[in-house]
Design a protein around this motif. Sequence first.
Motif, mmCIF file in Angstrom:
data_model
loop_
_atom_site.group_PDB
_atom_site.id
_atom_site.type_symbol
_atom_site.label_atom_id
_atom_site.label_comp_id
_atom_site.label_asym_id
_atom_site.label_seq_id
_atom_site.Cartn_x
_atom_site.Cartn_y
_atom_site.Cartn_z
ATOM 1 N N CYS A 1 2.201 -6.233 -18.289
ATOM 2 C CA CYS A 1 3.509 -5.626 -18.114
ATOM 3 C C CYS A 1 4.131 -6.412 -16.728
ATOM 4 N N PRO A 2 5.322 -6.808 -16.771
ATOM 5 C CA PRO A 2 5.929 -7.215 -15.604
ATOM 6 C C PRO A 2 6.066 -6.487 -14.595
ATOM 7 N N ARG A 3 5.779 -6.919 -12.927
ATOM 8 C CA ARG A 3 5.745 -6.116 -12.030
ATOM 9 C C ARG A 3 6.799 -5.255 -11.742
ATOM 10 N N GLU A 4 8.138 -5.579 -12.097
ATOM 11 C CA GLU A 4 9.290 -4.630 -11.771
ATOM 12 C C GLU A 4 9.240 -3.399 -12.854
ATOM 13 N N LYS A 5 8.759 -3.459 -14.037
ATOM 14 C CA LYS A 5 8.629 -2.661 -14.923
ATOM 15 C C LYS A 5 7.512 -1.606 -14.456
ATOM 16 N N ARG A 6 6.364 -2.107 -14.081
ATOM 17 C CA ARG A 6 5.244 -1.232 -13.459
ATOM 18 C C ARG A 6 5.852 -0.480 -12.204
ATOM 19 N N LEU A 7 6.646 -1.153 -11.299
ATOM 20 C CA LEU A 7 6.972 -0.545 -10.232
ATOM 21 C C LEU A 7 7.866 0.788 -10.630
ATOM 22 N N GLN A 8 8.959 0.431 -11.716
ATOM 23 C CA GLN A 8 9.803 1.527 -12.326
ATOM 24 C C GLN A 8 8.902 2.737 -12.966
ATOM 25 N N ALA A 9 7.684 2.309 -13.495
ATOM 26 C CA ALA A 9 6.941 3.183 -14.328
ATOM 27 C C ALA A 9 6.032 4.230 -13.292
ATOM 28 N N TRP A 10 5.833 3.608 -12.168
ATOM 29 C CA TRP A 10 5.264 4.217 -11.320
ATOM 30 C C TRP A 10 6.009 5.230 -10.257
ATOM 31 N N ASP A 11 7.411 4.755 -10.158
ATOM 32 C CA ASP A 11 8.406 5.467 -9.548
ATOM 33 C C ASP A 11 8.637 6.589 -10.318
ATOM 34 N N LEU A 12 8.702 6.693 -11.561
ATOM 35 C CA LEU A 12 9.127 7.476 -12.630
ATOM 36 C C LEU A 12 7.926 8.674 -12.464
ATOM 37 N N LEU A 13 6.817 7.906 -12.625
ATOM 38 C CA LEU A 13 5.650 9.028 -12.512
ATOM 39 C C LEU A 13 5.714 9.879 -11.212
ATOM 40 N N ALA A 14 5.854 9.239 -10.354
ATOM 41 C CA ALA A 14 6.096 9.974 -9.007
ATOM 42 C C ALA A 14 7.068 11.217 -8.799
ATOM 43 N N ARG A 15 8.095 10.895 -9.509
ATOM 44 C CA ARG A 15 9.173 11.709 -9.686
ATOM 45 C C ARG A 15 9.168 12.785 -10.634
ATOM 46 N N GLU A 16 8.270 12.596 -11.775
ATOM 47 C CA GLU A 16 8.543 13.433 -13.041
ATOM 48 C C GLU A 16 7.234 14.067 -13.161
ATOM 49 N N LEU A 17 5.828 13.818 -12.600
ATOM 50 C CA LEU A 17 4.687 14.492 -13.266
ATOM 51 C C LEU A 17 4.345 15.334 -12.175
ATOM 52 N N ASP A 18 4.192 16.572 -12.767
ATOM 53 C CA ASP A 18 3.884 17.629 -11.701
ATOM 54 C C ASP A 18 2.327 17.697 -11.375
ATOM 55 N N PRO A 19 2.100 17.823 -9.921
ATOM 56 C CA PRO A 19 1.050 17.575 -9.535
ATOM 57 C C PRO A 19 -0.346 18.566 -10.088
ATOM 58 N N LYS A 20 0.349 19.823 -10.292
ATOM 59 C CA LYS A 20 -0.581 21.047 -10.831
ATOM 60 C C LYS A 20 -1.331 20.476 -12.153
ATOM 61 N N LEU A 21 -0.228 19.803 -12.991
ATOM 62 C CA LEU A 21 -0.661 19.446 -14.290
ATOM 63 C C LEU A 21 -1.689 18.306 -14.430
ATOM 64 N N LEU A 22 -1.534 17.431 -13.324
ATOM 65 C CA LEU A 22 -2.555 16.395 -12.916
ATOM 66 C C LEU A 22 -3.925 16.778 -12.831
ATOM 67 N N GLU A 23 -3.928 18.074 -11.964
ATOM 68 C CA GLU A 23 -5.436 18.607 -11.809
ATOM 69 C C GLU A 23 -5.939 19.183 -12.911
ATOM 70 N N LEU A 24 -5.064 19.830 -13.991
ATOM 71 C CA LEU A 24 -5.492 20.140 -15.156
ATOM 72 C C LEU A 24 -6.179 19.171 -16.016
ATOM 73 N N VAL A 25 -5.665 17.709 -15.991
ATOM 74 C CA VAL A 25 -6.008 16.780 -16.655
ATOM 75 C C VAL A 25 -7.148 16.237 -16.230
ATOM 76 N N ALA A 26 -7.536 16.118 -14.915
ATOM 77 C CA ALA A 26 -8.523 15.362 -14.153
ATOM 78 C C ALA A 26 -9.920 16.058 -14.448
ATOM 79 N N ARG A 27 -11.128 15.105 -14.458
ATOM 80 C CA ARG A 27 -12.287 15.516 -14.313
ATOM 81 C C ARG A 27 -13.131 14.169 -13.372
ATOM 82 N N GLU A 28 -13.546 14.802 -12.485
ATOM 83 C CA GLU A 28 -13.917 13.710 -11.613
ATOM 84 C C GLU A 28 -15.583 13.619 -11.788
#
Length: 326
Positions: A271-298
Amino acid sequence: MRALLIEKDDQGYRAAVQNVDEANLPAGDVTVEVAYSTINYKDALAITGKGPVVRQFPMVPGIDLAGRVTQSDSPDFKPGDEVILNGFGVGELHWGGLAGKARVKSEWLIPLPKAFSARQAMVIGTAGYTAMLCVMALEQHGVTPERGEVLVTGAAGGVGSVAIALLAKRGFTVVASSGRSEEAEYLRTLGAAEVLDRSILSEPGKPLQKERWAGVVDAVGSHTLANACASTRYGGVVTACGLAQGMDFPATVAPFILRGVTLAGIDSVYCPREKRLQAWDLLARELDPKLLELVAREISLEEAMAVSGELLQGKVRGRIVVDVTR
Ligand code: NDP
């Protein structure tokens, strides 16, 4: 450095944690001290040898990494910079993230988004960033919450879990398809309005079925993807990113030519760099950090082999993040 190393020779295909001389790192203009990596579906195929992912041996798997630059010949990065990498053939053709260090090409790296720690970025990883690419494609093709329900298949897996959280946050009514009824509450906590048994979609079905979905995020392929297309509403959009059920696509053209359904292919690796940066920017703005912990197993590096087997058996919920320092 400690690394998970995959070898293939007369003694067979095997993966084990070993001490590897850093002098063996491949060529690249930036060296990164890795903090976290992940186990994606593709990594599990590579580590177990159950799929032809690794194209050069010996190989350090790990298609994702997050860490700190220790050495750089690139004007774009300096020692101390926090970076992430997803894809670009890393862990397949070029040594990847399941090691203490990685040497890579600077154009593959992007800065760690300020909203995330290295660990959080790896909880998202390629699976989560691919989920964002699917959501972006739905939006680009005009799917809005008013249009109707959105189906997410492979729901309790990595792509599926993050896709549910992202779509629900954007106001979509999300229907999760899963083979694990015991994860229904988890899927509802992420934002699913309804949970379907995946057997409804995974068997051969009719070319055109009752119109239901305005959009689909499919991580499963095979009959599931064919049935998802067959039950997508007039003008709806199906994003295809995975093959957990199979690489085949036993479908007809009926949904495309009679209902104007769009099938959008999603690739994260190149995936081209510009689209990656856009995707990560949207993830940073839209993903709830509390849900991330629910999803994670370390897990530790040592646990990567056993967990890869579990993942391919469909027993892993959400995302696996690997602390490569232990
Ligand atoms: P996971 O293993 O985390 O999730 C896959 C999910 O699919 C499982 O949790 C399970 O969900 C479901 N599933 C597993 N086996 C079957 C089956 N036989 N029939 C129907 N459903 C099944 O993997 P990821 O989420 O990391 O990846 C999902 C897919 O997307 C993989 O094929 C992967 O290769 C692909 N992918 C593609 C990318 C791209 O760039 N195009 C990037 C990232 C991933 P449940 O238990 O809820 O039914």
